[in-house]
Design an enzyme around this catalytic site. Sequence first.
Site, mmCIF file in Angstrom:
data_model
loop_
_atom_site.group_PDB
_atom_site.id
_atom_site.type_symbol
_atom_site.label_atom_id
_atom_site.label_comp_id
_atom_site.label_asym_id
_atom_site.label_seq_id
_atom_site.Cartn_x
_atom_site.Cartn_y
_atom_site.Cartn_z
ATOM 1 N N HIS A 8 -10.712 -8.035 -7.698
ATOM 2 C CA HIS A 8 -10.435 -7.378 -6.592
ATOM 3 C C HIS A 8 -10.657 -8.463 -5.296
ATOM 4 C CE1 HIS A 8 -11.886 -5.462 -2.630
ATOM 5 N NE2 HIS A 8 -10.556 -4.911 -2.711
ATOM 6 N N LYS A 58 0.666 -1.078 0.253
ATOM 7 C CA LYS A 58 0.161 0.043 -0.055
ATOM 8 C C LYS A 58 0.887 1.271 -0.110
ATOM 9 C CE LYS A 58 -3.837 -2.179 0.333
ATOM 10 N NZ LYS A 58 -5.051 -2.046 -0.576
#
Length: 395
Positions: free
Chosen positions: A319, A189
Site C-alpha cells: 500500500h 474507489k
Amino acid sequence: MTATPPEPAATPRPTGADRIESVVLSRVDLPLAAPISDAKVLTGRQRPLTSVSMLFAEIRTAEGWEGVGYTYSKRAGGHGQFAHAREIAPELIGEDPSDIQRIWTRLVWAGASVGRSGLATQAVAAIDIALWDLKAKRAGLPLAKLLGAHRDAVACYNTSGGFLSTPLEQVLDNTRAARASGIGGIKIKVGQPDTRADLARVAAVREELGDFPLMVDANQQWNRDTAVRMGRVLEEFDLVWIEEPLDAYDAAGHAALARELATPIATGEMLTSPAEHEELLRHGAVDFLQPDAPRVGGITPFLKIMERGRHAGVRLAPHFAMEIHLHLAAAYEIDPWVEHFDWLDPLFEERLETVDGRMRVPARPGLGITISDQARAWTDQRVRVDGAGTTDLSG
Ligand SMILES: [Mg+2]
C-alpha cells in the site's frame, strides 16, 4: 600440539567498524492539490484528506555514509510519530548501522510502554528504512538488489485518479492519462452508501478500459451482507481484486467472502504489525496481501510479512509509499503489483519510471531518493540527535 587455522592471505576489512553519529528528524506537512475523499468520508467516519504528515529520518555514520527513510500519517498522529521518534533516537548513537535487526528491537523496546505496533513502531519505521537505505548505499546497490530481486520492474497500477471526490468524467480523463503514461492497471474507489452509484462508476470505467486490469477499493465500508451482494454483482467486471471490502480486522469475514467469490480479495493496508498480517493469513482471508512498510514498523518487519506471505502462497500488493515498496515488491517471488501515487512526488528530486505497465527499479544505490528543497520548505519541526544530545533545528 595445538592446531591453529591458517592465516588468510589478505586481512579483510574489519566488519562492524562503522558507528551511527547522528540522526536528523523532520516533520513535513505535505499539502494535497485538492481535498481527497474515499468511502470513509462518504460514510461520515473521516474528514476529507487535505495533507499528509511525513516524518523523515536522515542518519549519518562516522565513515560518512548517509541513509534516508520516512514514515507518514494521514489526518492525525503525525506529531505523535515525530515526538516518539525524537524520544527514542538517542538509542541509535554509537550503534553499528549494519545491525538493523538489533537496532529495530532496541528502539521498539525503548518505547514498548506505548505498544509494539501502531504509532510507536511507525516512528521506528522512518529510522529502520533509513538504515536499509544506508546499507544498500554502502553496498553500492539498489535496495531491491541488496535484498535479492526477482525482477527489475514491477506491474504498476494507478490509484490517485479514481477517488470518490473526483467526478466520473474526470476519473475517465485520469484513466486515459494514466494509460498514456505507461501504467499497467487502474484502481477506483467504491464503498459509497449508494451502491448503485458505485456500480455506475465501475461500469463506465470498465467500458473505457476494455480488456485492461481494473481493481476496486471499498476502504472497509461494506458490512458482510453488502460485501457478498456487491461481490457477486462485480464478478462480471473481471476485476483483478476487490480491496478492503470489510473492516480491516475482520479476518473471518474476509475469509468467508474469499470462499464465496471468484474475484480475488485484497486487504492489509491498515494493519500495523506482522502479527496482524499473520491473522489474515491464518484465516485464509486474502489473495493479495497489502502491507505498508511505514505502517508496520519499517522494512525489517515487512520482510517477515513477505516471507510469511510467500509461504502462504498469496500475492503481494503493498500500500502507498511506492518509493519504498517498489524495491520490496521486486524482491517478492509471486507476481506482485506496486501502487502508483503521485502525492509524494514534490518531496523528492527523482521520479520513478513506468514503461509498458511496469515500474522500473531505479539503478541508484539505496532507495534512490533525495529530499527536495520543497520538502525542506514544508518542514515545521526538525531536531538533530547526536553524542552531544538533542538540538532543536526548527525555525
Ligand atoms: Mg486501499
